[in-house]
Design an enzyme around this catalytic site. Structure first.
Site, short mmCIF file in Angstrom:
data_model
loop_
_atom_site.label_atom_id
_atom_site.label_comp_id
_atom_site.label_asym_id
_atom_site.label_seq_id
_atom_site.Cartn_x
_atom_site.Cartn_y
_atom_site.Cartn_z
CD GLU A 21 -61.44 18.79 49.32
OE1 GLU A 21 -62.03 19.72 48.74
OE2 GLU A 21 -61.46 18.65 50.54
CB ALA A 27 -46.63 19.44 54.65
NE ARG A 34 -56.80 16.23 53.20
CZ ARG A 34 -56.56 16.01 51.91
NH1 ARG A 34 -55.48 15.36 51.55
NH2 ARG A 34 -57.40 16.42 51.00
N GLY A 94 -56.78 18.76 47.12
CA GLY A 94 -58.03 18.01 47.14
C GLY A 94 -57.85 16.50 47.19
CG ASN A 109 -54.12 21.67 54.86
OD1 ASN A 109 -54.25 20.69 55.58
ND2 ASN A 109 -54.85 21.83 53.77
NE ARG A 117 -58.86 22.39 57.14
CZ ARG A 117 -58.93 22.18 55.83
NH1 ARG A 117 -60.08 21.92 55.28
NH2 ARG A 117 -57.86 22.24 55.08
CG HIS A 118 -58.42 17.20 57.12
ND1 HIS A 118 -57.18 17.80 57.06
CD2 HIS A 118 -59.09 17.61 56.02
CE1 HIS A 118 -57.10 18.53 55.97
NE2 HIS A 118 -58.25 18.44 55.32
N GLY A 119 -57.01 17.16 60.56
CA GLY A 119 -55.77 17.81 61.00
C GLY A 119 -55.02 18.41 59.82
#
Length: 181
Positions: free
Chosen positions: A141, A74, A119, A83, A76, A69-71
Site C-alpha cells: 500500500e 478497525a 489484513r 497504508g 478503516n 478488497r481486503h476485509g
C-alpha cells in the site's frame, strides 16, 4: 489509495504468469486481482480483416481481472489512513467477508498472491483456505508517512495535507510517497 498503478500490476502479473501458468489470485491492500484463462480466443486482424483462431493466435491466453478488497480493519472503521500500518482484519471485517462469501460467487483459483500486510493475508486465507498462498512484497500500500494512522479531521489544518489532497500524484505526505511512486 494504492502505491502500485495498473501498469505495474500488469508487469507483476506478467512475471507471475511466466513463472507459473495457473489461475492466480492476487490480494493487495486495496483488493485482489484474479485472472482466468479464456479457452477460445478469436482474433480479428484489423489490417487484413481476417478472423483467426488457429496458428500463433490460437496459443494466445486472455485473462479476466477481478479486484476484491481486503476485509475491513478497525482503522478503516475509524477513517484512518492505514497504508503501511499492518492492522488485522477486525471482527466486523470477518463478519462482512463471511456474508459476502455466502452471497457472492468468488472465482475459483489455482494460486493466491498477496501483499505481505496481515489484513490481506487473512482475507486470502479466509476466502481461499485451500489455495497456495504466495506473498509478493511489490504489492504494498502507499506510504502515507506522517499521515499514517491519522484521520482527515486530525489533518485538516495542515498545509501539507491540503497540497497532498490537491495533487497526491505529485505531492507526498511528509516522510511519505507520492501517488506516482
Amino acid at each position: 489509495i494504492c502505491k502500485v498503478g495498473f501498469a505495474e500490476i500488469f508487469k507483476i502479473l506478467s512475471r507471475k504468469v511466466q513463472e507459473s501458468i495457473t489461475k492466480p489470485l492476487l490480494f493487495s491492500p486495496w483488493g485482489m486481482i484474479y485472472w482466468k484463462p479464456i479457452d477460445k480466443v478469436q482474433i480479428l486482424d484489423y489490417t487484413t480483416g481476417i478472423s483467426c483462431t488457429e496458428g500463433a493466435y490460437s496459443t494466445m491466453i486472455t485473462y479476466k481481472l477481478h479486484l476484491i478488497r481486503h476485509g475491513a480493519t478497525a482503522g478503516n472503521a475509524e477513517g484512518r489512513f492505514i497504508g503501511r500500518t499492518d492492522l488485522p482484519v477486525s471482527e466486523e471485517g470477518f463478519d462482512e467477508l463471511a456474508r459476502l462469501r455466502d452471497t457472492y460467487d468468488y472465482p475459483r483459483v489455482g494460486a493466491v498472491y498477496t501483499s505481505p500486510l496481515r489484513r490481506c493475508i487473512q482475507t486470502a486465507e479466509f476466502l481461499y483456505p485451500n489455495s497456495l498462498l504466495t506473498v509478493v512484497d511489490g504489492l504494498q500500500e502507499m506510504d502515507f508517512g506522517a499521515f499514517e494512522g491519522k484521520t482527515i479531521e486530525e489533518l485538516e489544518g495542515e498545509e501539507s495535507f491540503g497540497r497532498w489532497l490537491a495533487d497526491s500524484a505529485h505531492n507526498a505526505p511528509p516522510d511519505g510517497e507520492t501517488g506516482l511512486q
